[in-house]
Scaffold this motif. Sequence first.
Motif, mmCIF file in Angstrom:
data_model
loop_
_atom_site.group_PDB
_atom_site.id
_atom_site.type_symbol
_atom_site.label_atom_id
_atom_site.label_comp_id
_atom_site.label_asym_id
_atom_site.label_seq_id
_atom_site.Cartn_x
_atom_site.Cartn_y
_atom_site.Cartn_z
ATOM 1 N N ALA A 151 0.839 -1.195 0.000
ATOM 2 C CA ALA A 151 0.000 0.000 0.000
ATOM 3 C C ALA A 151 0.876 1.248 0.000
ATOM 4 O O ALA A 151 1.982 1.246 0.549
ATOM 5 C CB ALA A 151 -0.913 -0.002 1.221
ATOM 6 N N GLU A 190 -7.807 -8.560 -8.132
ATOM 7 C CA GLU A 190 -8.286 -8.239 -6.783
ATOM 8 C C GLU A 190 -7.172 -7.797 -5.840
ATOM 9 O O GLU A 190 -7.450 -7.349 -4.718
ATOM 10 C CB GLU A 190 -8.988 -9.469 -6.175
ATOM 11 C CG GLU A 190 -10.205 -9.940 -6.948
ATOM 12 C CD GLU A 190 -10.820 -11.196 -6.354
ATOM 13 O OE1 GLU A 190 -10.422 -11.575 -5.233
ATOM 14 O OE2 GLU A 190 -11.679 -11.810 -7.016
ATOM 15 N N ASN A 207 -6.935 -3.927 -4.419
ATOM 16 C CA ASN A 207 -8.006 -3.607 -3.475
ATOM 17 C C ASN A 207 -7.841 -4.385 -2.172
ATOM 18 O O ASN A 207 -8.178 -3.876 -1.092
ATOM 19 C CB ASN A 207 -9.369 -3.915 -4.095
ATOM 20 C CG ASN A 207 -9.741 -2.919 -5.183
ATOM 21 O OD1 ASN A 207 -9.273 -1.780 -5.179
ATOM 22 N ND2 ASN A 207 -10.576 -3.335 -6.120
ATOM 23 N N ALA A 208 -7.316 -5.610 -2.250
ATOM 24 C CA ALA A 208 -7.074 -6.401 -1.037
ATOM 25 C C ALA A 208 -5.998 -5.745 -0.175
ATOM 26 O O ALA A 208 -6.084 -5.745 1.057
ATOM 27 C CB ALA A 208 -6.672 -7.825 -1.402
ATOM 28 N N ALA A 236 -5.331 -2.478 -0.204
ATOM 29 C CA ALA A 236 -5.939 -1.247 0.321
ATOM 30 C C ALA A 236 -6.862 -1.532 1.499
ATOM 31 O O ALA A 236 -6.979 -0.712 2.420
ATOM 32 C CB ALA A 236 -6.706 -0.533 -0.793
ATOM 33 N N ALA A 237 -7.496 -2.709 1.482
ATOM 34 C CA ALA A 237 -8.422 -3.078 2.551
ATOM 35 C C ALA A 237 -7.716 -3.722 3.741
ATOM 36 O O ALA A 237 -8.368 -4.075 4.730
ATOM 37 C CB ALA A 237 -9.490 -4.020 2.011
ATOM 38 N N GLY A 238 -6.393 -3.912 3.641
ATOM 39 C CA GLY A 238 -5.640 -4.498 4.723
ATOM 40 C C GLY A 238 -5.707 -6.010 4.778
ATOM 41 O O GLY A 238 -5.258 -6.626 5.759
ATOM 42 N N LYS A 239 -6.243 -6.649 3.733
ATOM 43 C CA LYS A 239 -6.319 -8.109 3.701
ATOM 44 C C LYS A 239 -5.003 -8.740 3.260
ATOM 45 O O LYS A 239 -4.764 -9.919 3.483
ATOM 46 C CB LYS A 239 -7.455 -8.542 2.771
ATOM 47 C CG LYS A 239 -8.828 -8.097 3.262
ATOM 48 C CD LYS A 239 -9.917 -8.515 2.286
ATOM 49 C CE LYS A 239 -11.279 -8.059 2.775
ATOM 50 N NZ LYS A 239 -12.367 -8.424 1.824
ATOM 51 N N LEU A 246 -2.945 3.439 -5.239
ATOM 52 C CA LEU A 246 -3.222 2.337 -4.316
ATOM 53 C C LEU A 246 -1.967 1.624 -3.843
ATOM 54 O O LEU A 246 -1.925 1.118 -2.722
ATOM 55 C CB LEU A 246 -4.158 1.324 -4.979
ATOM 56 C CG LEU A 246 -5.563 1.798 -5.333
ATOM 57 C CD1 LEU A 246 -6.347 0.682 -6.025
ATOM 58 C CD2 LEU A 246 -6.303 2.261 -4.082
#
Length: 316
Positions: free
Chosen positions: A124, A176, A179-180, A182-185, A204
């Motif tokens: 990130a 994916e 976005n993963a 960015a979402a901390g996954k 991102l």
Amino acid sequence: MNLAIRLTAAAVLALVSTACTAAQPPPEPVPELSTIKVGVMPTADAAPLFVAIGKGYFEQEGLEVQPVIGTGAGALIPQLEAGTVDLAQTDYVTTILAGGHGKQVKVIAETAQAGPTSYALVVAKDSKIESLEDLKGEKVGVNNLNGAATLSVTAMLADAGLDAEDVKFVERPFPEMANAIAAGKLDAAWLAEPYLSSSAARGLVRAVPDVVPGRFTDLPTSGWMATDEWRSNHPATLAAFRRGLAKGLRAAANRKEVEAVLPKYTKIDAESARDVSLGAFPTALDPQRLQRVADLMQRHGYLRGSVDVRKLIAEP
């Protein structure tokens, strides 16, 4: 015109006609199948296939090619073996491992080599990870486990004094990954084009500096594979596919052709396609170049012994 002249003229005409006929190559055999399903990864590497489809190159060979999107070669090989796809795009790490496990698959054509920035390990943009050493204990996204992505990250970690066991690899499709993160996954991910440049442009992700710049430049990244049984049963279909693909590979040397097809199967927009960092699209398989992949696998414990990649390449 007297009889002798007419006979001479007729003989000359017959000779010319025979020579012209002899100079023409025999027609190509009709493909056994008129339609085939081809497994593909939604990355820039697959662009020559979509260029060939869009320009009608397969149609010219009497063949309709229907792409089937998959996450990677690890997911596509079972489909290939089950017959749900006829041919499939492969990363070479997965194919070499498959051959080592006795799977009857062969590389039938090459499609891409890595460019200086066509792949990267990313985090990130605001991540605290600044170096490879900071990845210890973190989750790293790869499209398939034990494929080209995990080998690439393993090689980078090794030069930074870490082992593959120092991170947790997590499977995630390329589209994916950003976005993963960015979402901390995910803490990091091995990202391919066109998602690398488009995600960076959206703010991102950023690349983690490699301690060996340009390490993967010109490394073969993907090609096409078929089972031995399918090749044996469909030689004319395979030949038609190879001819159509070869035209697509030559056309893909024009960057504009690649930019035009990327939005159609990767879902990025046309503006992002113009910023994608491309590698090369070789028109012929080079065993010596492909051997680099096997040697890299052996160096990092993916193989117990040396492998001669020529045994994994199907005859033309």
